[in-house]
Design an enzyme around this catalytic site. Structure first.
Site, PDB file in Angstrom:
ATOM      1  N   SER A 120      -9.992  -0.698   7.488  1.00 54.09           N
ATOM      2  CA  SER A 120      -9.348  -0.466   6.198  1.00 54.09           C
ATOM      3  C   SER A 120      -8.564  -1.641   5.639  1.00 54.09           C
ATOM      4  O   SER A 120      -8.060  -1.560   4.522  1.00 54.09           O
ATOM      5  CB  SER A 120      -8.445   0.769   6.274  1.00 54.09           C
ATOM      6  OG  SER A 120      -9.229   1.932   6.235  1.00 54.09           O
TER       7      SER A 120
ATOM      8  N   LYS B   8       0.849  -1.199   0.000  1.00 52.16           N
ATOM      9  CA  LYS B   8       0.000   0.000   0.000  1.00 52.16           C
ATOM     10  C   LYS B   8       0.881   1.244   0.000  1.00 52.16           C
ATOM     11  O   LYS B   8       1.922   1.288   0.680  1.00 52.16           O
ATOM     12  CB  LYS B   8      -0.903  -0.042   1.237  1.00 52.16           C
ATOM     13  CG  LYS B   8      -1.940   1.064   1.347  1.00 52.16           C
ATOM     14  CD  LYS B   8      -2.818   0.813   2.570  1.00 52.16           C
ATOM     15  CE  LYS B   8      -3.836   1.910   2.800  1.00 52.16           C
ATOM     16  NZ  LYS B   8      -4.669   1.629   4.002  1.00 52.16           N
TER      17      LYS B   8
ATOM     18  N   SER C 162      -9.409   1.695   3.371  1.00 55.80           N
ATOM     19  CA  SER C 162      -8.570   2.461   2.451  1.00 55.80           C
ATOM     20  C   SER C 162      -7.521   1.595   1.753  1.00 55.80           C
ATOM     21  O   SER C 162      -6.824   2.071   0.863  1.00 55.80           O
ATOM     22  CB  SER C 162      -7.862   3.599   3.215  1.00 55.80           C
ATOM     23  OG  SER C 162      -6.958   3.055   4.181  1.00 55.80           O
TER      24      SER C 162
END
Length: 535
Positions: free
Chosen positions: A230, A126, A206
């Site tokens: 997330s 990420k 996210s």
């Protein structure tokens, strides 16, 4: 209390895998051979294995025999990123050194000097996880310049373990902690990530790019981060596995923060065994305690069994009748496998909802002000707010930065009122899990991880009131999302949570649940959902 090493966790879950195998800016280093057809580039078959379903132990066995190389595996994933990712927009960039990393791993395999189960395995990160050789932006143009000077601690562990750092994934900008009505999966740097199952649906935030990339088989594993939901929501909504570890198991050094009291990175994968093996690298040694965990002998004697396990079902009917019906079917399947499923309610949830957001505002102001001076660009939250006001690209999906503005005005973390809030949050969240598990003699609590994916809409923002992640997230306890089934074409995950540092036990149980439900299926990249599919 005596602690168990992460090596023991690895051994337990490798044994379990033998009986429970689970069926922007684009510098893509495709390196595909001349004449490769588009169909070959999109194929999930490489070296006699199907990338959709193969596990890390199976890949390592083939690499040790010499029937597959890390170089061939890495090239296959790079080809798929080039061919498939334009539809979902999940990978921001690939590493210019990925093929060199793979070649070095192949040499170690030939010499019998492999470093870990992840040696030669391609991993996506990420883009809020610092990498010294690639930009780390948190999706924001404010951080899009010079890469960080050093890797995040977890990246150092992956490199030391021989993993191939394949590239960086898109995310919800600032991990969805900027606007009051954000759109998950959107960032100014990367644009909008789409759900691979139905392209006009949302991937949840996210860690949206990490989950979507895994669903599309663009890497073997990925790293996500979570403050509250997330990892587990994107995992559920994209039909993959996501583990939010116990707080402190994985170092947060070098990860763009929201709150040190709740933030953690964690592994995401297409099966539980790969998530477990990745945690064994991320966590290092002696980070998961034994408690009442089974011994290695017990785990080997009854790997993957649900018989006698007690699971509490927290239904959450607010997520819709179709999700509730799926939970009923899930409970029936677990009961048929020998588990006892009992209905539970989670106490204190309204109070947790009242307190969590104000506490996070104060913590974000403190923690982002500590992180920004380590990077070029704005040096504090006030500077970041001004940057967004003066850069129109930051406003192309949604203009708001209400959370930034509220955090700037929030009381400091030295304030007695804040301290009282965080103390009450910690107490009530831990009690909400501990008391329910003790009252019913549970091994875990289960709930839906997500509703069916909503249609992505910048004007409306997210439609994502999903309370299931909050108890474990605020308590710092582990939670694990595994595929439970579908509502129409849209995946829904089953969220499992357990007590503090029961990561190993939760993963072992999750592998058994995954094997019993067998709910995974490959995405079809439908442009929109057929008539009648939820939301």
């Amino acid at each position: 209390m005596k602690k168990r090493s992460m090596a023991a966790l690895t051994a337990i879950l490798v044994v379990a895998s033998l009986v429970a195998v689970a069926p922007g800016q684009r510098a893509v280093a495709a390196d595909s051979g001349p004449g490769d057809a588009a169909r070959s580039a999109e194929s999930t078959l490489v070296g006699g294995v199907d990338l959709d379903t193969v596990t890390i132990p199976e890949l390592q066995a083939r690499m040790n025999r010499g029937s597959l190389s890390s170089l061939k595996l890495t090239r296959a994933y790079l080809r798929r990123i080039k061919a498939v990712d334009p539809r979902i927009n999940s990978v921001l960039r690939t590493s210019p050194t990925a093929l060199r990393q793979a070649a070095a791993s192949d040499l170690r395999h030939r010499l019998g000097r492999t470093r870990s189960p992840l040696d030669g395995i391609p991993v996506l990160l990420k883009d809020n996880v610092n990498t010294r050789d690639m930009p780390t932006t948190a999706g924001s143009l404010a951080l899009a310049g010079t890469p960080p000077e050093t890797d995040a601690d977890l990246v150092g562990k992956l490199r030391a373990a021989g993993a191939v750092i394949l590239g960086k994934t898109n995310l919800s900008e600032w991990a969805n902690f900027r606007a009051a009505k954000p759109t998950s999966g959107w960032s100014a740097v990367g644009g909008q990530t789409n759900n691979p199952y139905v392209l006009d649906r949302n991937p949840c935030g996210s860690s949206s790019g990490s989950a979507a990339a895994l669903a599309a088989s663009l890497a073997q594993v990925a790293i996500g981060t979570e403050t509250d939901g997330s990892i587990v929501c994107p995992a559920g909504m994209n039909g993959v596995v996501g583990l939010k570890p116990s707080l402190g198991v994985v170092s947060q050094s070098g990860v763009v923060p929201i709150s040190a009291e709740q933030d953690t990175a964690g592994p995401m994968a297409r099966n539980v065994i790969d998530a477990a093996l990745t945690l064994s690298v991320l966590g290092g040694r002696d980070t998961v305690r034994t408690g009442g965990a089974p011994s290695l002998t017990d785990a080997a004697g009854r790997p993957g069994s649900l018989r006698g396990k007690r699971i509490g079902l927290w239904r959450l009917p607010s997520l819709g009748a179709e999700v509730d019906a799926l939970m009923t079917r899930t409970a029936q399947r677990l009961t048929a496998a020998g588990a006892e499923v009992v209905e539970v309610t989670m106490p204190y949830q309204e109070r947790l909802a009242e307190l969590e957001f104000p506490a996070l505002l104060s913590e974000f102001h403190r923690d982002i002000d500590a992180y920004l001076p380590t990077r070029g660009g704005p040096q504090d939250l006030a500077g970041l707010i001004e940057f967004n006001r003066t850069h129109p690209r930051e406003q192309t999906c949604f203009a708001g930065q209400e959370l930034f503005e509220q955090a700037l005005a929030a009381p400091p973390t030295t304030d007695p009122e804040y301290r009282a809030m965080r103390a009450e949050l910690t107490d009530l969240s831990r009690r909400s899990i501990d008391e329910v598990m003790a009252a019913h003699g549970l091994d875990a609590i289960a709930s839906p991880a997500n509703p069916p994916a909503w249609t992505t809409d910048c004007a409306r923002g997210d439609n994502d009131v999903i309370p299931s992640s909050t108890p474990a997230a605020v308590a710092g306890y582990p939670s694990l999302s595994v595929p439970a089934g579908f509502v129409g074409e849209l995946p829904v995950g089953l969220l499992l949570m357990a007590g503090d540092r029961q990561d190993a036990e939760l993963l072992s149980l999750g592998a058994a649940v995954e094997h019993r439900l067998d709910a995974w299926r490959a995405p079809r990249y439908l442009p929109s959902a057929p008539s009648g599919t939820a939301r």
